[in-house]
Write a protein that holds these residues in place. Structure first.
Motif, PDB file in Angstrom:
ATOM      1  N   PRO A   6       0.833  -1.211   0.000  1.00 30.61           N
ATOM      2  CA  PRO A   6       0.000   0.000   0.000  1.00 30.61           C
ATOM      3  C   PRO A   6       0.868   1.263   0.000  1.00 30.61           C
ATOM      4  CG  PRO A   6      -0.010  -1.008   2.164  1.00 30.61           C
ATOM      5  CD  PRO A   6       0.725  -1.951   1.240  1.00 30.61           C
ATOM      6  N   THR A   7       1.102   1.804  -1.181  1.00 32.99           N
ATOM      7  CA  THR A   7       1.940   2.989  -1.351  1.00 32.99           C
ATOM      8  C   THR A   7       1.080   4.122  -1.873  1.00 32.99           C
ATOM      9  OG1 THR A   7       3.802   1.560  -1.921  1.00 32.99           O
ATOM     10  CG2 THR A   7       4.005   3.876  -2.488  1.00 32.99           C
ATOM     11  N   ASP A   8       1.159   5.304  -1.260  1.00 30.20           N
ATOM     12  CA  ASP A   8       0.365   6.435  -1.745  1.00 30.20           C
ATOM     13  C   ASP A   8       1.077   7.128  -2.905  1.00 30.20           C
ATOM     14  OD1 ASP A   8       2.311   8.133  -0.675  1.00 30.20           O
ATOM     15  OD2 ASP A   8       1.092   8.753   1.026  1.00 30.20           O
ATOM     16  N   ARG A   9       0.464   8.153  -3.448  1.00 31.77           N
ATOM     17  CA  ARG A   9       1.006   8.841  -4.627  1.00 31.77           C
ATOM     18  C   ARG A   9       2.330   9.535  -4.367  1.00 31.77           C
ATOM     19  NH1 ARG A   9      -4.424  11.516  -7.200  1.00 31.77           N
ATOM     20  NH2 ARG A   9      -5.458   9.542  -7.590  1.00 31.77           N
ATOM     21  N   ASN A  10       2.643   9.800  -3.117  1.00 33.35           N
ATOM     22  CA  ASN A  10       3.912  10.432  -2.776  1.00 33.35           C
ATOM     23  C   ASN A  10       5.020   9.411  -2.544  1.00 33.35           C
ATOM     24  OD1 ASN A  10       2.775  12.977  -2.932  1.00 33.35           O
ATOM     25  ND2 ASN A  10       2.195  12.986  -0.786  1.00 33.35           N
ATOM     26  N   GLY A  11       4.677   8.131  -2.545  1.00 35.88           N
ATOM     27  CA  GLY A  11       5.660   7.078  -2.335  1.00 35.88           C
ATOM     28  C   GLY A  11       5.782   6.622  -0.895  1.00 35.88           C
ATOM     29  N   ASN A  12       4.839   7.006  -0.053  1.00 40.49           N
ATOM     30  CA  ASN A  12       4.893   6.662   1.367  1.00 40.49           C
ATOM     31  C   ASN A  12       4.163   5.361   1.659  1.00 40.49           C
ATOM     32  OD1 ASN A  12       6.262   9.075   2.005  1.00 40.49           O
ATOM     33  ND2 ASN A  12       4.328  10.177   2.022  1.00 40.49           N
ATOM     34  N   GLN A  13       4.663   4.650   2.652  1.00 37.97           N
ATOM     35  CA  GLN A  13       4.037   3.437   3.180  1.00 37.97           C
ATOM     36  C   GLN A  13       4.000   3.565   4.694  1.00 37.97           C
ATOM     37  OE1 GLN A  13       6.371   0.114   1.885  1.00 37.97           O
ATOM     38  NE2 GLN A  13       6.000   0.486  -0.272  1.00 37.97           N
ATOM     39  N   ALA A  14       3.284   2.665   5.335  1.00 41.60           N
ATOM     40  CA  ALA A  14       3.248   2.669   6.803  1.00 41.60           C
ATOM     41  C   ALA A  14       4.669   2.523   7.339  1.00 41.60           C
ATOM     42  CB  ALA A  14       2.375   1.533   7.305  1.00 41.60           C
ATOM     43  N   GLY A  15       5.095   3.452   8.167  1.00 40.44           N
ATOM     44  CA  GLY A  15       6.430   3.413   8.755  1.00 40.44           C
ATOM     45  C   GLY A  15       7.530   3.947   7.849  1.00 40.44           C
ATOM     46  N   LEU A  16       7.186   4.389   6.645  1.00 36.57           N
ATOM     47  CA  LEU A  16       8.176   4.912   5.715  1.00 36.57           C
ATOM     48  C   LEU A  16       7.603   6.158   5.045  1.00 36.57           C
ATOM     49  CD1 LEU A  16      10.930   4.540   4.310  1.00 36.57           C
ATOM     50  CD2 LEU A  16       9.774   3.116   2.625  1.00 36.57           C
ATOM     51  N   GLN A  17       7.824   7.305   5.662  1.00 39.83           N
ATOM     52  CA  GLN A  17       7.255   8.575   5.195  1.00 39.83           C
ATOM     53  C   GLN A  17       8.373   9.475   4.673  1.00 39.83           C
ATOM     54  OE1 GLN A  17       3.783   9.210   5.421  1.00 39.83           O
ATOM     55  NE2 GLN A  17       3.757   7.052   5.927  1.00 39.83           N
ATOM     56  N   ASN A  18       8.807   9.256   3.426  1.00 36.75           N
ATOM     57  CA  ASN A  18       9.888  10.087   2.900  1.00 36.75           C
ATOM     58  C   ASN A  18       9.512  10.832   1.612  1.00 36.75           C
ATOM     59  OD1 ASN A  18       9.931   8.065   0.984  1.00 36.75           O
ATOM     60  ND2 ASN A  18      11.869   7.195   1.656  1.00 36.75           N
ATOM     61  N   ASP A  19       8.297  10.689   1.142  1.00 36.19           N
ATOM     62  CA  ASP A  19       7.811  11.397  -0.059  1.00 36.19           C
ATOM     63  C   ASP A  19       8.715  11.203  -1.265  1.00 36.19           C
ATOM     64  OD1 ASP A  19       5.563  12.475   1.288  1.00 36.19           O
ATOM     65  OD2 ASP A  19       6.784  14.105   2.064  1.00 36.19           O
ATOM     66  N   ARG A  20       9.294  10.015  -1.413  1.00 40.21           N
ATOM     67  CA  ARG A  20      10.297   9.786  -2.462  1.00 40.21           C
ATOM     68  C   ARG A  20       9.748   9.974  -3.866  1.00 40.21           C
ATOM     69  NH1 ARG A  20       8.525   4.984  -0.726  1.00 40.21           N
ATOM     70  NH2 ARG A  20       8.090   3.348  -2.246  1.00 40.21           N
ATOM     71  N   LEU A  21       8.525   9.538  -4.143  1.00 38.39           N
ATOM     72  CA  LEU A  21       7.977   9.706  -5.487  1.00 38.39           C
ATOM     73  C   LEU A  21       7.609  11.161  -5.768  1.00 38.39           C
ATOM     74  CD1 LEU A  21       5.787   6.489  -5.842  1.00 38.39           C
ATOM     75  CD2 LEU A  21       8.130   6.888  -6.609  1.00 38.39           C
ATOM     76  N   GLU A  22       7.153  11.867  -4.764  1.00 37.97           N
ATOM     77  CA  GLU A  22       6.861  13.301  -4.937  1.00 37.97           C
ATOM     78  C   GLU A  22       8.142  14.060  -5.240  1.00 37.97           C
ATOM     79  OE1 GLU A  22       4.771  17.080  -2.722  1.00 37.97           O
ATOM     80  OE2 GLU A  22       5.588  15.479  -1.495  1.00 37.97           O
ATOM     81  N   LYS A  23       9.220  13.748  -4.531  1.00 30.76           N
ATOM     82  CA  LYS A  23      10.503  14.425  -4.763  1.00 30.76           C
ATOM     83  C   LYS A  23      11.035  14.148  -6.167  1.00 30.76           C
ATOM     84  CE  LYS A  23      11.707  14.461   0.096  1.00 30.76           C
ATOM     85  NZ  LYS A  23      12.517  13.868   1.162  1.00 30.76           N
ATOM     86  N   ILE A  24      10.898  12.911  -6.620  1.00 29.42           N
ATOM     87  CA  ILE A  24      11.341  12.585  -7.971  1.00 29.42           C
ATOM     88  C   ILE A  24      10.503  13.344  -8.999  1.00 29.42           C
ATOM     89  CG2 ILE A  24      11.419  10.744  -9.711  1.00 29.42           C
ATOM     90  CD1 ILE A  24      12.131   8.829  -7.396  1.00 29.42           C
ATOM     91  N   SER A  25       9.186  13.323  -8.826  1.00 28.21           N
ATOM     92  CA  SER A  25       8.314  13.955  -9.820  1.00 28.21           C
ATOM     93  C   SER A  25       8.507  15.470  -9.881  1.00 28.21           C
ATOM     94  CB  SER A  25       6.857  13.614  -9.557  1.00 28.21           C
ATOM     95  OG  SER A  25       6.401  14.173  -8.344  1.00 28.21           O
ATOM     96  N   THR A  26       8.679  16.119  -8.745  1.00 25.16           N
ATOM     97  CA  THR A  26       8.855  17.573  -8.781  1.00 25.16           C
ATOM     98  C   THR A  26      10.235  17.965  -9.290  1.00 25.16           C
ATOM     99  OG1 THR A  26       9.410  17.608  -6.431  1.00 25.16           O
ATOM    100  CG2 THR A  26       7.121  18.091  -7.024  1.00 25.16           C
ATOM    101  N   SER A  27      11.215  17.084  -9.159  1.00 22.44           N
ATOM    102  CA  SER A  27      12.540  17.407  -9.693  1.00 22.44           C
ATOM    103  C   SER A  27      12.562  17.325 -11.217  1.00 22.44           C
ATOM    104  CB  SER A  27      13.610  16.478  -9.101  1.00 22.44           C
ATOM    105  OG  SER A  27      13.469  15.169  -9.619  1.00 22.44           O
ATOM    106  N   LEU A  28      11.575  16.674 -11.813  1.00 20.82           N
ATOM    107  CA  LEU A  28      11.497  16.559 -13.279  1.00 20.82           C
ATOM    108  C   LEU A  28      10.873  17.783 -13.922  1.00 20.82           C
ATOM    109  CD1 LEU A  28      10.294  12.861 -13.537  1.00 20.82           C
ATOM    110  CD2 LEU A  28      12.602  13.729 -13.957  1.00 20.82           C
ATOM    111  N   LEU A  29      10.269  18.683 -13.133  1.00 24.86           N
ATOM    112  CA  LEU A  29       9.587  19.843 -13.712  1.00 24.86           C
ATOM    113  C   LEU A  29      10.546  20.800 -14.356  1.00 24.86           C
ATOM    114  CD1 LEU A  29       6.899  20.573 -11.011  1.00 24.86           C
ATOM    115  CD2 LEU A  29       6.565  19.530 -13.242  1.00 24.86           C
TER     116      LEU A  29
END
Length: 62
Positions: free
Chosen positions: A39-62
């Protein structure tokens, strides 16, 4: 930097997501990021792992 977020739906709910665009983007490529297993949200977070990795990757591509 001004961004615009739009919720999108493809295939009658089969795939949904967020389209993020930059106001100065001209003739831009599109990147589709699909989260991995578990269960991963759109930002790349899971239970116990809140680092927004997918959000950081996506915003760095802008």
């Amino acid at each position: 930097m001004t961004e615009s977020d739009v919720e999108i739906d493809v295939g009658g709910g089969l795939i949904s997501g967020t389209l993020v665009t930059h106001e100065q983007a001209l003739n831009s490529a599109v990147s589709i990021i699909i989260a991995g297993s578990a269960p991963t949200d759109r930002n790349g977070n899971q239970a116990g792992l809140q680092n927004d990795r997918l959000e950081k990757i996506s915003t760095s591509l802008l």
